[in-house]
Design a protein around this motif. Sequence first.
Motif, mmCIF file in Angstrom:
data_model
loop_
_atom_site.group_PDB
_atom_site.id
_atom_site.type_symbol
_atom_site.label_atom_id
_atom_site.label_comp_id
_atom_site.label_asym_id
_atom_site.label_seq_id
_atom_site.Cartn_x
_atom_site.Cartn_y
_atom_site.Cartn_z
ATOM 1 N N MET A 153 1.101 -45.762 26.507
ATOM 2 C CA MET A 153 -0.001 -45.371 25.622
ATOM 3 C C MET A 153 -0.311 -46.491 24.635
ATOM 4 S SD MET A 153 0.987 -41.405 24.726
ATOM 5 C CE MET A 153 2.752 -41.479 24.966
ATOM 6 N N LYS A 154 -1.608 -46.678 24.405
ATOM 7 C CA LYS A 154 -2.062 -47.697 23.434
ATOM 8 C C LYS A 154 -3.385 -47.202 22.867
ATOM 9 C CE LYS A 154 -3.204 -52.636 23.239
ATOM 10 N NZ LYS A 154 -3.361 -53.857 24.072
ATOM 11 N N GLY A 155 -3.401 -46.786 21.616
ATOM 12 C CA GLY A 155 -4.622 -46.210 21.033
ATOM 13 C C GLY A 155 -5.044 -44.996 21.839
ATOM 14 N N THR A 156 -6.287 -45.005 22.356
ATOM 15 C CA THR A 156 -6.771 -43.875 23.162
ATOM 16 C C THR A 156 -6.535 -44.120 24.653
ATOM 17 O OG1 THR A 156 -8.975 -44.847 23.262
ATOM 18 C CG2 THR A 156 -8.575 -43.248 21.496
ATOM 19 N N LYS A 157 -5.940 -45.266 24.988
ATOM 20 C CA LYS A 157 -5.697 -45.609 26.397
ATOM 21 C C LYS A 157 -4.345 -45.064 26.842
ATOM 22 C CE LYS A 157 -8.030 -50.081 25.722
ATOM 23 N NZ LYS A 157 -8.105 -50.075 24.265
ATOM 24 N N TYR A 158 -4.251 -44.697 28.126
ATOM 25 C CA TYR A 158 -2.948 -44.287 28.649
ATOM 26 C C TYR A 158 -2.859 -44.521 30.152
ATOM 27 C CZ TYR A 158 -5.291 -39.875 30.025
ATOM 28 O OH TYR A 158 -6.135 -38.934 30.570
ATOM 29 N N LYS A 159 -1.623 -44.598 30.614
ATOM 30 C CA LYS A 159 -1.350 -44.676 32.055
ATOM 31 C C LYS A 159 -0.120 -43.823 32.317
ATOM 32 C CE LYS A 159 0.048 -47.820 35.756
ATOM 33 N NZ LYS A 159 0.455 -49.197 36.101
ATOM 34 N N VAL A 160 -0.183 -42.987 33.343
ATOM 35 C CA VAL A 160 0.946 -42.133 33.713
ATOM 36 C C VAL A 160 1.297 -42.412 35.171
ATOM 37 C CG1 VAL A 160 1.822 -39.770 33.877
ATOM 38 C CG2 VAL A 160 0.112 -40.324 32.141
ATOM 39 N N VAL A 161 2.555 -42.712 35.441
ATOM 40 C CA VAL A 161 3.041 -42.886 36.812
ATOM 41 C C VAL A 161 4.015 -41.742 37.059
ATOM 42 C CG1 VAL A 161 4.230 -44.423 38.422
ATOM 43 C CG2 VAL A 161 2.837 -45.387 36.576
ATOM 44 N N PHE A 162 3.710 -40.933 38.103
ATOM 45 C CA PHE A 162 4.412 -39.665 38.222
ATOM 46 C C PHE A 162 4.410 -39.231 39.674
ATOM 47 C CE2 PHE A 162 3.880 -34.927 37.612
ATOM 48 C CZ PHE A 162 5.156 -34.697 37.135
ATOM 49 N N GLY A 163 5.553 -39.339 40.353
ATOM 50 C CA GLY A 163 5.602 -38.993 41.774
ATOM 51 C C GLY A 163 4.623 -39.861 42.543
ATOM 52 N N ASP A 164 3.740 -39.242 43.329
ATOM 53 C CA ASP A 164 2.740 -39.967 44.119
ATOM 54 C C ASP A 164 1.435 -40.159 43.363
ATOM 55 O OD1 ASP A 164 4.162 -40.567 46.342
ATOM 56 O OD2 ASP A 164 3.495 -38.861 47.534
ATOM 57 N N GLN A 165 1.467 -39.930 42.076
ATOM 58 C CA GLN A 165 0.242 -39.955 41.288
ATOM 59 C C GLN A 165 0.290 -41.057 40.240
ATOM 60 O OE1 GLN A 165 -0.337 -36.301 39.131
ATOM 61 N NE2 GLN A 165 -2.493 -36.196 39.646
ATOM 62 N N GLU A 166 -0.834 -41.722 40.051
ATOM 63 C CA GLU A 166 -0.984 -42.662 38.935
ATOM 64 C C GLU A 166 -2.301 -42.318 38.251
ATOM 65 O OE1 GLU A 166 -0.375 -46.901 39.792
ATOM 66 O OE2 GLU A 166 0.615 -46.310 41.646
ATOM 67 N N ILE A 167 -2.242 -42.163 36.940
ATOM 68 C CA ILE A 167 -3.448 -41.842 36.183
ATOM 69 C C ILE A 167 -3.679 -42.983 35.181
ATOM 70 C CG2 ILE A 167 -4.605 -40.171 34.684
ATOM 71 C CD1 ILE A 167 -2.485 -38.102 35.752
ATOM 72 N N PHE A 168 -4.882 -43.539 35.211
ATOM 73 C CA PHE A 168 -5.250 -44.608 34.295
ATOM 74 C C PHE A 168 -6.367 -44.090 33.401
ATOM 75 C CE2 PHE A 168 -3.876 -46.357 38.285
ATOM 76 C CZ PHE A 168 -3.207 -47.542 38.025
ATOM 77 N N CYS A 169 -6.361 -44.486 32.125
ATOM 78 C CA CYS A 169 -7.463 -44.134 31.233
ATOM 79 C C CYS A 169 -7.646 -45.261 30.225
ATOM 80 C CB CYS A 169 -7.184 -42.819 30.499
ATOM 81 S SG CYS A 169 -8.497 -42.416 29.321
ATOM 82 N N ASP A 170 -8.861 -45.824 30.190
ATOM 83 C CA ASP A 170 -9.132 -46.918 29.247
ATOM 84 C C ASP A 170 -9.782 -46.409 27.958
ATOM 85 O OD1 ASP A 170 -11.654 -46.260 30.106
ATOM 86 O OD2 ASP A 170 -12.202 -48.268 30.805
ATOM 87 N N GLY A 171 -9.709 -45.094 27.754
ATOM 88 C CA GLY A 171 -10.319 -44.506 26.555
ATOM 89 C C GLY A 171 -11.688 -43.914 26.830
ATOM 90 N N LYS A 172 -12.290 -44.292 27.996
ATOM 91 C CA LYS A 172 -13.615 -43.765 28.360
ATOM 92 C C LYS A 172 -13.601 -43.154 29.755
ATOM 93 C CE LYS A 172 -16.223 -47.171 25.669
ATOM 94 N NZ LYS A 172 -15.957 -48.577 25.764
ATOM 95 N N THR A 173 -12.945 -43.862 30.688
ATOM 96 C CA THR A 173 -12.944 -43.445 32.096
ATOM 97 C C THR A 173 -11.516 -43.083 32.518
ATOM 98 O OG1 THR A 173 -14.750 -44.999 32.498
ATOM 99 C CG2 THR A 173 -13.575 -44.190 34.446
ATOM 100 N N VAL A 174 -11.402 -42.065 33.378
ATOM 101 C CA VAL A 174 -10.096 -41.669 33.919
ATOM 102 C C VAL A 174 -10.106 -41.903 35.434
ATOM 103 C CG1 VAL A 174 -8.423 -39.786 34.202
ATOM 104 C CG2 VAL A 174 -9.828 -39.882 32.133
ATOM 105 N N TRP A 175 -9.093 -42.623 35.906
ATOM 106 C CA TRP A 175 -8.893 -42.827 37.344
ATOM 107 C C TRP A 175 -7.623 -42.078 37.748
ATOM 108 C CZ3 TRP A 175 -10.222 -46.674 33.959
ATOM 109 C CH2 TRP A 175 -11.367 -47.418 34.224
#
Length: 204
Positions: free
Chosen positions: A57-79
Amino acid sequence: MAGLVLNAQKSDPDAKKILDAVSAKFKTYSTVQAGFSYKVENGEGKSMSAKKGTIFMKGTKYKVVFGDQEIFCDGKTVWNYDRGANEVTISDLDASAGTITPQKLFTNFYDEDFLYILTGEKKVGSRTLQEIEMTPTDKSKPFHKVYLQIDKVAKTIYSTRVLENGGNRYIYTVTSMKTNTPIADNQFIFNKSKYPGVEEVDLR
């Protein structure tokens, strides 16, 4: 009798003090990298699944690596990337109050959504943990209780246990935490070139 009912609807000031301290401490970190474990139990306490993950986590940005899933967020868009399907779903971050981001779980998400009381302290190894019982004010939520365990000295959340209405329990435990280590902004953006053949589903 009316007085008793009224008191039951108020949050415990001692619990609020602890939660406010956790929130304030979290906001002082420029970045957070945490390892966590995630366990699902049924109503009888039998383990149904267990996974480990890492969150950045950094400010409003986050990345989660979890099992077969990766979630990226730059504060505006979520992948949301699913390794098994080699598919990424792209959506706009909904900044409305109803969206729970990882940052909100560590900061003052509790103010309007829950009634909370301090239920006591216990020792786990060398840590002293304070437990707070939280009841959602919105009865349509799919869960009826959340138990937070707070590390009393570090003023960080150690574990979160969510009791679902259907009987299942979800338990998140923070296994490691590093703060204020440099994390580049591009870590929070899904880089298509690193995932050959990925299928994109753009919901924006």
